[in-house]
Design an enzyme around this catalytic site. Sequence first.
Site, PDB file in Angstrom:
ATOM      1  N   GLU A  47       0.849  -1.183   0.000  1.00 40.05           N
ATOM      2  CA  GLU A  47       0.000   0.000   0.000  1.00 40.05           C
ATOM      3  C   GLU A  47       0.891   1.242   0.000  1.00 40.05           C
ATOM      4  O   GLU A  47       1.742   1.395   0.883  1.00 40.05           O
ATOM      5  CB  GLU A  47      -0.895  -0.022   1.235  1.00 40.05           C
ATOM      6  CG  GLU A  47      -1.929   1.071   1.288  1.00 40.05           C
ATOM      7  CD  GLU A  47      -2.765   0.986   2.553  1.00 40.05           C
ATOM      8  OE1 GLU A  47      -3.767   1.715   2.617  1.00 40.05           O
ATOM      9  OE2 GLU A  47      -2.428   0.222   3.480  1.00 40.05           O
ATOM     10  N   ASP A  58      -4.858  10.059   9.519  1.00 38.24           N
ATOM     11  CA  ASP A  58      -3.531   9.616   9.927  1.00 38.24           C
ATOM     12  C   ASP A  58      -3.064  10.266  11.221  1.00 38.24           C
ATOM     13  O   ASP A  58      -3.358  11.422  11.516  1.00 38.24           O
ATOM     14  CB  ASP A  58      -2.525   9.908   8.810  1.00 38.24           C
ATOM     15  CG  ASP A  58      -2.777   9.062   7.581  1.00 38.24           C
ATOM     16  OD1 ASP A  58      -2.856   7.838   7.745  1.00 38.24           O
ATOM     17  OD2 ASP A  58      -2.909   9.615   6.487  1.00 38.24           O
ATOM     18  N   TYR A 175     -10.765  -2.946   4.541  1.00 40.51           N
ATOM     19  CA  TYR A 175      -9.753  -2.446   5.476  1.00 40.51           C
ATOM     20  C   TYR A 175     -10.472  -2.236   6.803  1.00 40.51           C
ATOM     21  O   TYR A 175     -11.215  -1.272   6.966  1.00 40.51           O
ATOM     22  CB  TYR A 175      -9.190  -1.133   4.935  1.00 40.51           C
ATOM     23  CG  TYR A 175      -7.978  -0.579   5.643  1.00 40.51           C
ATOM     24  CD1 TYR A 175      -7.866  -0.579   7.024  1.00 40.51           C
ATOM     25  CD2 TYR A 175      -6.933  -0.019   4.911  1.00 40.51           C
ATOM     26  CE1 TYR A 175      -6.760  -0.052   7.672  1.00 40.51           C
ATOM     27  CE2 TYR A 175      -5.817   0.522   5.547  1.00 40.51           C
ATOM     28  CZ  TYR A 175      -5.745   0.494   6.919  1.00 40.51           C
ATOM     29  OH  TYR A 175      -4.655   1.027   7.560  1.00 40.51           O
TER      30      TYR A 175
END
Length: 266
Positions: A47, A58, A175
Amino acid sequence: MSKIKDYFANKTNKSVFVPFFTLGDPHYEASVKYGQTILDSGADILELGIPFSDPVADGPVIQRAVARALKNPFDFAKIFQTTKQIHSHKPDRPLVYLTYFNPIYHCGVASFLDQAKDSGVEGLVIPDLPFDTQESEDLFAALEKRDMDLIHLITPATTKRRVQALKKTSSGFIYYVTSFGVTGERREFSLDLEERIRSLKEILQLPICAGFGISSPEQASQIAHYADGIIIGSAIQRIIEESGADTVACCQKLSEYCLSIRNSFP
């Protein structure tokens, strides 16, 4: 069948290893070496993060990586060229982009997807793209035409009703965010993590890859018993950060770390 779906269907291990790092940190020449080293050290799917100025999903480690990457002139041509160089090293391993929607929109959806596909990318993870929008449906259709996947994120807060609705525009794998909050290394995970992953797999009939917080071989080994894949980003990005400009030393550390994770799988 997409290349990612085919990879999961034919995997020989119980779980696959999906490492992540940000392209351009500290520069794109280093990214090629880091990507090739990680692929040589047990990565099944790689990824790659596209630098973006507002990486809302993030944590601090990856935010700092993005800031360092953006000190280099941002250039889509450089992104795709770097990706292609990494892909050519092991063309049998699928590549995935993690990107926010703005860069795709800025480049133009069709142009972005065509260049990404030509560079070896087989799927997209887009944290800020709501699944229940026309943009999501249009993007999913455009990806399908190119045998590429739209990989959605599901969190512990995602309702069963929403999970059912995600079926419409989900492909490749899911995910699964193991904990609340942003990316980053953690010591503990929820007690019902295994139950949640098994339930999602049954509902969606897609591989479930666990990410956000996994960093040690012990954690990876534990979760790999029931997840189809283990995604690790912050721990890898920390190695890159701490290595600074020493690309050779960084490659050695990346290799040792990735092998320790890969060898921990059942």
